[in-house]
Design a protein around this motif. Structure first.
Motif, PDB file in Angstrom:
ATOM      1  N   TYR A 124      13.749  -3.667  18.590  1.00  0.00           N
ATOM      2  CA  TYR A 124      12.898  -3.754  19.789  1.00  0.00           C
ATOM      3  C   TYR A 124      11.309  -3.997  19.419  1.00  0.00           C
ATOM      4  CZ  TYR A 124      16.524  -1.460  22.366  1.00  0.00           C
ATOM      5  OH  TYR A 124      17.668  -1.285  22.879  1.00  0.00           O
ATOM      6  N   ALA A 125      11.033  -3.712  17.979  1.00  0.00           N
ATOM      7  CA  ALA A 125       9.651  -3.840  17.397  1.00  0.00           C
ATOM      8  C   ALA A 125       9.208  -5.200  16.988  1.00  0.00           C
ATOM      9  CB  ALA A 125       9.372  -2.909  16.607  1.00  0.00           C
ATOM     10  N   PRO A 126       8.089  -5.700  17.294  1.00  0.00           N
ATOM     11  CA  PRO A 126       7.918  -7.311  16.583  1.00  0.00           C
ATOM     12  C   PRO A 126       7.787  -6.994  15.149  1.00  0.00           C
ATOM     13  CG  PRO A 126       5.874  -6.222  17.494  1.00  0.00           C
ATOM     14  CD  PRO A 126       7.016  -5.105  17.796  1.00  0.00           C
ATOM     15  N   VAL A 127       8.360  -8.090  14.378  1.00  0.00           N
ATOM     16  CA  VAL A 127       8.410  -8.080  12.834  1.00  0.00           C
ATOM     17  C   VAL A 127       7.113  -7.868  12.317  1.00  0.00           C
ATOM     18  CG1 VAL A 127      10.449  -9.658  12.647  1.00  0.00           C
ATOM     19  CG2 VAL A 127       8.437 -10.512  12.874  1.00  0.00           C
ATOM     20  N   GLU A 128       5.952  -8.103  13.059  1.00  0.00           N
ATOM     21  CA  GLU A 128       4.403  -7.757  12.456  1.00  0.00           C
ATOM     22  C   GLU A 128       4.601  -6.339  12.056  1.00  0.00           C
ATOM     23  OE1 GLU A 128       4.019 -11.449  15.238  1.00  0.00           O
ATOM     24  OE2 GLU A 128       5.186  -9.542  14.951  1.00  0.00           O
ATOM     25  N   ASP A 129       5.191  -5.254  12.802  1.00  0.00           N
ATOM     26  CA  ASP A 129       5.066  -4.186  12.578  1.00  0.00           C
ATOM     27  C   ASP A 129       5.541  -3.747  11.106  1.00  0.00           C
ATOM     28  OD1 ASP A 129       3.797  -3.669  14.919  1.00  0.00           O
ATOM     29  OD2 ASP A 129       5.784  -2.306  15.823  1.00  0.00           O
ATOM     30  N   LEU A 130       6.496  -4.268  10.829  1.00  0.00           N
ATOM     31  CA  LEU A 130       7.091  -4.047   9.401  1.00  0.00           C
ATOM     32  C   LEU A 130       5.993  -4.602   8.382  1.00  0.00           C
ATOM     33  CD1 LEU A 130      10.685  -5.235   9.780  1.00  0.00           C
ATOM     34  CD2 LEU A 130       9.749  -2.961   9.239  1.00  0.00           C
ATOM     35  N   GLY A 131       5.392  -5.552   8.624  1.00  0.00           N
ATOM     36  CA  GLY A 131       4.338  -6.260   7.614  1.00  0.00           C
ATOM     37  C   GLY A 131       3.232  -4.845   7.611  1.00  0.00           C
ATOM     38  N   PHE A 132       2.811  -4.671   8.675  1.00  0.00           N
ATOM     39  CA  PHE A 132       1.789  -3.612   8.715  1.00  0.00           C
ATOM     40  C   PHE A 132       2.252  -2.242   7.868  1.00  0.00           C
ATOM     41  CE2 PHE A 132      -0.982  -5.459  12.077  1.00  0.00           C
ATOM     42  CZ  PHE A 132      -2.152  -5.536  11.296  1.00  0.00           C
ATOM     43  N   GLY A 133       3.572  -1.896   8.374  1.00  0.00           N
ATOM     44  CA  GLY A 133       4.052  -0.767   7.382  1.00  0.00           C
ATOM     45  C   GLY A 133       3.973  -0.769   6.132  1.00  0.00           C
ATOM     46  N   PHE A 134       4.418  -1.913   5.646  1.00  0.00           N
ATOM     47  CA  PHE A 134       4.563  -2.375   4.295  1.00  0.00           C
ATOM     48  C   PHE A 134       3.342  -2.125   3.715  1.00  0.00           C
ATOM     49  CE2 PHE A 134       4.287  -5.368   0.939  1.00  0.00           C
ATOM     50  CZ  PHE A 134       5.353  -5.085   0.207  1.00  0.00           C
ATOM     51  N   ALA A 135       2.359  -2.808   4.178  1.00  0.00           N
ATOM     52  CA  ALA A 135       0.708  -2.845   3.905  1.00  0.00           C
ATOM     53  C   ALA A 135       0.269  -1.333   3.668  1.00  0.00           C
ATOM     54  CB  ALA A 135      -0.148  -3.507   4.403  1.00  0.00           C
ATOM     55  N   LEU A 136       0.568  -0.655   4.814  1.00  0.00           N
ATOM     56  CA  LEU A 136       0.064   0.633   4.805  1.00  0.00           C
ATOM     57  C   LEU A 136       0.582   1.422   3.873  1.00  0.00           C
ATOM     58  CD1 LEU A 136      -0.177   1.272   8.661  1.00  0.00           C
ATOM     59  CD2 LEU A 136      -2.344   1.019   6.889  1.00  0.00           C
ATOM     60  N   VAL A 137       1.788   1.600   3.552  1.00  0.00           N
ATOM     61  CA  VAL A 137       2.567   2.577   2.607  1.00  0.00           C
ATOM     62  C   VAL A 137       2.264   2.216   1.224  1.00  0.00           C
ATOM     63  CG1 VAL A 137       4.858   3.152   2.022  1.00  0.00           C
ATOM     64  CG2 VAL A 137       4.395   3.074   4.170  1.00  0.00           C
ATOM     65  N   LEU A 138       2.236   0.922   1.050  1.00  0.00           N
ATOM     66  CA  LEU A 138       1.885   0.297  -0.337  1.00  0.00           C
ATOM     67  C   LEU A 138       0.367   0.865  -0.517  1.00  0.00           C
ATOM     68  CD1 LEU A 138       2.660  -1.154  -3.048  1.00  0.00           C
ATOM     69  CD2 LEU A 138       2.270  -3.232  -1.757  1.00  0.00           C
ATOM     70  N   LEU A 139      -0.418   0.516   0.261  1.00  0.00           N
ATOM     71  CA  LEU A 139      -1.862   0.886   0.030  1.00  0.00           C
ATOM     72  C   LEU A 139      -1.914   2.467  -0.377  1.00  0.00           C
ATOM     73  CD1 LEU A 139      -4.729  -0.179  -0.620  1.00  0.00           C
ATOM     74  CD2 LEU A 139      -5.110   0.166   2.030  1.00  0.00           C
ATOM     75  N   THR A 140      -1.375   3.070   0.470  1.00  0.00           N
ATOM     76  CA  THR A 140      -1.335   4.587   0.203  1.00  0.00           C
ATOM     77  C   THR A 140      -0.584   5.137  -1.173  1.00  0.00           C
ATOM     78  OG1 THR A 140      -1.049   5.070   2.527  1.00  0.00           O
ATOM     79  CG2 THR A 140      -0.437   6.951   1.205  1.00  0.00           C
ATOM     80  N   GLY A 146       7.215 -12.123  25.073  1.00  0.00           N
ATOM     81  CA  GLY A 146       7.097 -10.887  25.697  1.00  0.00           C
ATOM     82  C   GLY A 146       8.449 -10.127  25.934  1.00  0.00           C
ATOM     83  N   ALA A 147       9.632 -10.731  25.778  1.00  0.00           N
ATOM     84  CA  ALA A 147      10.771 -10.083  25.948  1.00  0.00           C
ATOM     85  C   ALA A 147      11.205  -9.040  25.037  1.00  0.00           C
ATOM     86  CB  ALA A 147      11.889 -11.102  26.325  1.00  0.00           C
ATOM     87  N   VAL A 148      11.338  -7.749  25.418  1.00  0.00           N
ATOM     88  CA  VAL A 148      11.724  -6.655  24.501  1.00  0.00           C
ATOM     89  C   VAL A 148      13.349  -6.688  24.396  1.00  0.00           C
ATOM     90  CG1 VAL A 148      11.584  -4.219  24.072  1.00  0.00           C
ATOM     91  CG2 VAL A 148       9.830  -5.460  25.321  1.00  0.00           C
ATOM     92  N   ARG A 149      13.612  -7.011  23.141  1.00  0.00           N
ATOM     93  CA  ARG A 149      15.094  -7.210  22.909  1.00  0.00           C
ATOM     94  C   ARG A 149      15.507  -6.013  21.530  1.00  0.00           C
ATOM     95  NH1 ARG A 149      15.512 -13.502  23.168  1.00  0.00           N
ATOM     96  NH2 ARG A 149      14.856 -13.791  25.395  1.00  0.00           N
ATOM     97  N   PHE A 150      16.522  -5.704  21.323  1.00  0.00           N
ATOM     98  CA  PHE A 150      17.080  -5.036  20.112  1.00  0.00           C
ATOM     99  C   PHE A 150      16.831  -5.948  18.942  1.00  0.00           C
ATOM    100  CE2 PHE A 150      20.017  -3.344  17.292  1.00  0.00           C
ATOM    101  CZ  PHE A 150      19.421  -1.939  17.216  1.00  0.00           C
ATOM    102  N   ILE A 151      17.228  -7.000  19.093  1.00  0.00           N
ATOM    103  CA  ILE A 151      17.137  -7.924  17.982  1.00  0.00           C
ATOM    104  C   ILE A 151      17.136  -9.479  18.760  1.00  0.00           C
ATOM    105  CG2 ILE A 151      19.714  -8.246  17.503  1.00  0.00           C
ATOM    106  CD1 ILE A 151      18.953  -7.461  14.657  1.00  0.00           C
ATOM    107  N   GLY A 152      16.327 -10.282  17.767  1.00  0.00           N
ATOM    108  CA  GLY A 152      16.158 -11.432  18.187  1.00  0.00           C
ATOM    109  C   GLY A 152      14.724 -11.801  18.717  1.00  0.00           C
ATOM    110  N   ASP A 153      14.345 -12.952  18.782  1.00  0.00           N
ATOM    111  CA  ASP A 153      12.880 -13.252  19.397  1.00  0.00           C
ATOM    112  C   ASP A 153      11.962 -12.731  18.621  1.00  0.00           C
ATOM    113  OD1 ASP A 153      11.475 -14.810  20.991  1.00  0.00           O
ATOM    114  OD2 ASP A 153      11.113 -13.270  22.416  1.00  0.00           O
ATOM    115  N   TRP A 154      11.998 -12.773  17.225  1.00  0.00           N
ATOM    116  CA  TRP A 154      10.990 -12.115  16.319  1.00  0.00           C
ATOM    117  C   TRP A 154      11.138 -10.695  16.438  1.00  0.00           C
ATOM    118  CZ3 TRP A 154       9.747 -14.890  12.034  1.00  0.00           C
ATOM    119  CH2 TRP A 154       9.822 -16.024  12.097  1.00  0.00           C
ATOM    120  N   ARG A 155      11.950 -10.041  16.865  1.00  0.00           N
ATOM    121  CA  ARG A 155      11.897  -8.454  17.184  1.00  0.00           C
ATOM    122  C   ARG A 155      13.149  -7.911  16.033  1.00  0.00           C
ATOM    123  NH1 ARG A 155       8.817  -5.821  21.165  1.00  0.00           N
ATOM    124  NH2 ARG A 155       7.453  -7.225  22.255  1.00  0.00           N
ATOM    125  N   LEU A 156      12.662  -6.757  15.972  1.00  0.00           N
ATOM    126  CA  LEU A 156      13.979  -6.031  14.934  1.00  0.00           C
ATOM    127  C   LEU A 156      13.832  -4.534  15.610  1.00  0.00           C
ATOM    128  CD1 LEU A 156      16.103  -5.980  13.021  1.00  0.00           C
ATOM    129  CD2 LEU A 156      14.418  -5.792  11.023  1.00  0.00           C
TER     130      LEU A 156
END
Length: 108
Positions: free
Chosen positions: A79-95, A67-77
Motif C-alpha cells: 500500500y505504501a509508495p516506493v518512495e517510503d522505502l527510499g526514505f526509510g533506507f536513508a534514515l536508517v543508514l544515516l542513523t 492516487g489509487a491505493v493498492r496493495f501492490i502495483g502502481d509503484w506501491r508496495l
C-alpha cells in the motif's frame, strides 16, 4: 520538490556520506543488508497499515504512480509508495553511520 525527488536525493546523499565522507562503508557489508531487510519488513508492515487504512495519504502528483491505493502495483508496495522505502533506507543508514562514528570515538 516532489516526494519522489526528495527520496532520491536522500538516498544518494546518504550513500555519498557512507562511501566517501565518513568512509564507514556500511552498505558494503552483509551485516547492513541483513539488518536492513529486517527493518524494511517492519517498515512495510507499518506503512501498509497506515496507508492501506488511509490514515496517511499522499498527493498523487507528488509520488510515482497514481492516487489509487493498492496493495501492490502502481509503484506501491504493501500500500505504501516506493518512495517510503527510499526514505526509510536513508534514515536508517544515516542513523547507523552516525552511531558507528560516535561509537568509534568513544572507544578510542
Amino acid at each position: 520538490m516532489s516526494y519522489t525527488v526528495a527520496a532520491a536525493v536522500a538516498v544518494l546523499a546518504v550513500l555519498v556520506i557512507d562511501l566517501f565522507v565518513t568512509r564507514t562503508r556500511l552498505v558494503c557489508t552483509l551485516r547492513w543488508w541483513l539488518s536492513y531487510a529486517i527493518i524494511a519488513a517492519f517498515q512495510l508492515l507499518t506503512n501498509g497499515w497506515l496507508t492501506g487504512r488511509s490514515i496517511v495519504t499522499y498527493r498523487p502528483d507528488a509520488i510515482l504512480g497514481g492516487g489509487a491505493v493498492r496493495f501492490i502495483g502502481d509503484w506501491r508496495l504493501a500500500y505504501a509508495p516506493v518512495e517510503d522505502l527510499g526514505f526509510g533506507f536513508a534514515l536508517v543508514l544515516l542513523t547507523l553511520i552516525v552511531w558507528s562514528r560516535v561509537g568509534g570515538r568513544e572507544r578510542r
